[in-house]
Design an enzyme around this catalytic site. Structure first.
Site, short mmCIF file in Angstrom:
data_model
loop_
_atom_site.label_atom_id
_atom_site.label_comp_id
_atom_site.label_asym_id
_atom_site.label_seq_id
_atom_site.Cartn_x
_atom_site.Cartn_y
_atom_site.Cartn_z
N PHE A 207 -43.10 1.99 -25.16
CA PHE A 207 -41.75 2.13 -25.71
C PHE A 207 -40.76 1.94 -24.57
O PHE A 207 -40.78 2.70 -23.60
CB PHE A 207 -41.52 3.49 -26.37
CG PHE A 207 -40.14 3.62 -26.96
CD1 PHE A 207 -39.90 3.25 -28.27
CD2 PHE A 207 -39.08 4.08 -26.20
CE1 PHE A 207 -38.62 3.34 -28.81
CE2 PHE A 207 -37.79 4.17 -26.72
CZ PHE A 207 -37.57 3.80 -28.04
N ASP A 315 -40.70 1.88 -15.70
CA ASP A 315 -39.78 2.55 -16.62
C ASP A 315 -39.96 4.06 -16.48
O ASP A 315 -40.90 4.65 -17.01
CB ASP A 315 -40.09 2.09 -18.05
CG ASP A 315 -39.21 2.77 -19.10
OD1 ASP A 315 -38.49 3.72 -18.76
OD2 ASP A 315 -39.27 2.34 -20.27
N LYS A 346 -32.02 9.67 -19.37
CA LYS A 346 -32.40 11.00 -19.86
C LYS A 346 -32.07 12.11 -18.86
O LYS A 346 -30.90 12.40 -18.63
CB LYS A 346 -33.86 11.01 -20.28
CG LYS A 346 -34.09 10.17 -21.57
CD LYS A 346 -35.44 10.42 -22.16
CE LYS A 346 -35.64 9.60 -23.43
NZ LYS A 346 -34.90 10.10 -24.58
N THR A 370 -18.48 -3.17 -20.05
CA THR A 370 -17.19 -2.52 -19.82
C THR A 370 -17.33 -1.26 -18.99
O THR A 370 -16.61 -1.05 -18.01
CB THR A 370 -16.51 -2.18 -21.17
OG1 THR A 370 -16.27 -3.39 -21.88
CG2 THR A 370 -15.19 -1.46 -20.93
#
Length: 491
Positions: A207, A315, A346, A370
Site C-alpha cells: 500500500f 516508503d 503520519k 501550491t
C-alpha cells in the site's frame, strides 16, 4: 535574533530536555476505558452518520470523535465512550491526543500566523522555513542529504516516483539537453520521448497511497483500485513468511530468495517494454497485513537495485518516527548502502521525502504544488523530535514493543485455535486470526470493551499506539484482548 515563535519553541525545548528518564508525558487524565453505551458505535454516532449520509459517503466512518475530551492514549467518541486507542488515527499520532506541549505551541502568535496565512512554500515560504528544513535534516536517514516537504503520504510517494523518473531520464540523456523541441512537443500530448515509457516496480500486498501513480503500486485491497485506470507496471511477490520464524528458517530463506529472483527477472523482462526506473517497498507491509521480511532480504534487494541502476524508494510513511525501535525502520537492515529516497508522513506530522544528492534535480517547478506541506505543522514536528530525543522514545518503543510481543505470544499459546503468527518490530506489532470473520469479531469485541485496534490484510489485527504508550496501558489492552479472545473461543 530569534523570532517570538522561535524563542517560545526554544523555551519549550529547554523544559522538555530537562527530563532525562522516560516518564508519561501524555497528561491523559484517564486511567482506564469506560464504555457507557450498549454498543460502539452508540446512538449519537449512528444519528450523526445518518445525517452526514444525506450529503456524504459514510461507508468508511467507524464513529465520530469528541477530540476536546480525548487525552493521551484515550480517545473519546461522540457518545462519551472512553476508548484506549492503540490505533491512533491510523498510526499518525506520535504523542497522543491533546498533548500539552502541542496545545501550548498554538498559543504562540507566530504559530497562529502560520495557520491563518498558510504559505505557498514553493514560492513564498516564511523566513523560518530554512530553520524548519535544518530541523528536518537533523533526523534525515543516514546518507540522505536533501529533503522535500509535502502534505501527506500519497503525495510524498507520488512525487518520489517523479523524482525517480527524472533521475532515470537524466542518467539516460547524459550531457544532452532536456528541453529539445522533440521532448517538449511530445510531452505536451503525453507521448514519447518527452513522456517516456517507464515503470515503478512494486510488491504484491503493498500500500503506497490512492493517487493515480501510487494506486498503480498499491495492491492491498480491491476496493481502492476497482474502476480506476492504472499503469501497467511490474509487480513482484513479497515474501510470505511462516511463523514462528525460528521453526521455518530454511523455508523462509527459500521464499525470500524466490522473491529476489523474481525481482531480477522482472527488471530484465521490462527493459524493452517500460524500463524500471525505481522500485518502492515498505519495511513492513502495513495495510497489506503487517507482512515482514528479513533484514537480509532488504539488503539483497538494495544490492539488486544498485546493480541495475534502479532507484530504491523506501516508503516509511507508517514505519517512520521511532515506532519500530529505530528512528527509521530501514535502520534495522544495517545495509551498507542507504535507500535513494525515503518517504515520510503520519507520525512525522508533515509529509515529504529525503533523497541523495545524486537524485537532486536542477530546475524549479519539477516537484511542486501550491502548499508543498503545511508550515503550521513544523513547530509540532520540532517539538515532537525534542520529546523523542529527550525521553529516548526510540528505546521506549523497543522495550515496550518487546513486552507487547511477549504478551501476544502468550495469548497465542492460550488461544491457538483463534489467533496465530504474532510478530512485530518495536511497537509495530500484529497477530493473525484464523480467518477474516474471527479477526473482525476480535476487533469489534475489543471495541465494545473499550479497546481500539486496527484491522489489516485478510485476517490481521494490528497495533499502532502512540510513542507514549505506557506499561500500565499495555496491561489494560492485554486484559481486554484476553477477555475478548476467551469469549470468542467459547463460541
Amino acid at each position: 535574533m530569534l523570532t517570538a515563535g522561535r524563542a517560545f519553541r526554544c523555551r519549550l525545548k529547554r523544559v522538555v530536555s530537562s527530563t532525562v528518564a522516560f516518564r508519561d508525558l501524555s497528561n491523559h487524565g484517564y486511567s482506564k476505558p469506560q464504555v457507557v453505551t450498549e454498543d460502539v458505535p452508540g446512538p449519537k454516532t449512528i444519528a450523526l452518520k445518518q445525517e452526514a449520509n444525506k450529503v456524504h459517503q459514510i461507508g468508511s466512518i467507524n464513529f465520530f470523535c469528541d477530540f476536546e475530551r480525548s487525552k493521551g492514549n484515550y480517545l473519546v467518541d461522540a457518545d462519551g465512550n472512553v476508548l484506549l486507542d492503540c490505533f491512533q488515527q491510523i498510526s499518525s499520532m506520535p504523542l497522543g491526543y491533546n498533548y500539552e506541549g502541542y496545545v501550548n505551541l498554538f498559543k504562540d502568535e507566530s504559530t497562529v500566523a502560520n495557520i491563518v496565512n498558510r504559505a505557498a512554500l514553493g514560492n513564498f515560504p516564511p523566513a523560518s522555513y530554512v530553520d524548519d528544513l535544518k530541523m528536518m535534516m537533523s533526523v534525515a536517514p543516514k546518507g540522505l542529504s536533501q529533503v522535500v516537504t509535502l502534505s501527506c503520504g500519497s503525495c510524498s510517494n507520488e512525487n518520489a516516483y517523479k523524482a525517480a523518473f527524472m533521475w532515470h531520464q537524466r542518467k539516460s540523456r547524459g550531457e544532452l539537453p532536456m528541453n529539445t523541441d522533440d521532448n517538449i512537443g511530445s510531452c505536451m500530448i503525453n507521448k514519447p520521448p518527452g513522456s517516456p515509457e517507464l515503470s515503478i516496480l512494486s510488491f504484491a500486498g503493498a500500500f503506497h497511497g490512492r493517487t493515480l501513480g501510487c494506486l498503480s503500486t498499491t495492491h492491498s485491497k480491491w476496493i481502492h483500485k476497482i474502476d480506476i485506470p492504472a499503469f501497467d507496471w511490474p509487480i513482484a511477490d513479497f515474501p510470505k513468511l511462516r511463523y514462528p520464524l525460528e521453526e521455518f528458517t530454511r523455508e523462509n530463506g527459500a521464499e525470500e530468495q524466490r522473491c529476489l529472483t523474481m525481482v531480477e527477472e522482472l527488471i530484465h523482462q521490462w527493459r524493452h517494454k517500460a524500463p524500471i526506473a525505481g522500485l518502492v517497498i515498505e519495511p513492513i507491509q502495513a495495510e497489506g497485513g503487517d507482512r515482514h521480511a528479513s533484514n537480509d532480504f532488504f539488503c539483497k534487494l538494495r544490492e539488486i537495485a544498485l546493480q541495475n541502476n534502479v532507484a530504491f524508494i523506501c516508503d516509511e510513511v507508517q514505519t517512520g518516527m521511532a515506532i519500530t525501535g529505530e528512528f527509521w525502520a530501514h535502520d534495522h537492515w544495517k545495509s551498507p548502502t542507504p535507500p535513494d529516497i525515503v518517504t515520510f508522513a503520519k507520525k512525522m506530522i508533515s509529509g515529504g521525502f529525503y533523497f541523495t544528492d545524486d537524485m537532486k534535480w536542477d530546475e524549479g517547478y519539477r516537484i511542486f504544488n501550491t502548499w508543498m506541506g503545511d508550515p503550521s505543522k513544523f513547530p509540532i514536528l520540532e517539538h515532537t523530535l525534542d520529546v523523542v530525543k529527550s525521553q529516548d522514545l526510540v528505546k521506549h518503543a523497543r522495550d515496550t514493543g518487546n513486552s507487547m510481543q511477549s504478551a501476544l505470544k502468550d495469548l497465542e499459546q492460550r488461544y491457538p485455535g483463534v489467533i496465530n503468527s504474532s510478530r512485530g518490530v518495536g511497537m509495530f506489532v500484529a497477530f493473525d486470526a484464523v480467518d477474516t470473520k474471527t479477526r473482525d469479531d476480535i476487533v469489534k469485541g475489543a471495541l465494545r470493551k473499550g479497546l481500539l485496534v486496527g484491522a489489516s490484510g485478510n485476517a490481521s489485527v494490528r497495533f499502532r499506539p502512540s510513542l507514549l504508550f505506557s506499561k500500565a496501558e499495555l496491561d489494560i489492552a492485554v486484559d481486554i484482548l484476553d477477555s475478548t479472545l476467551s469469549s470468542i473461543s467459547k463460541n
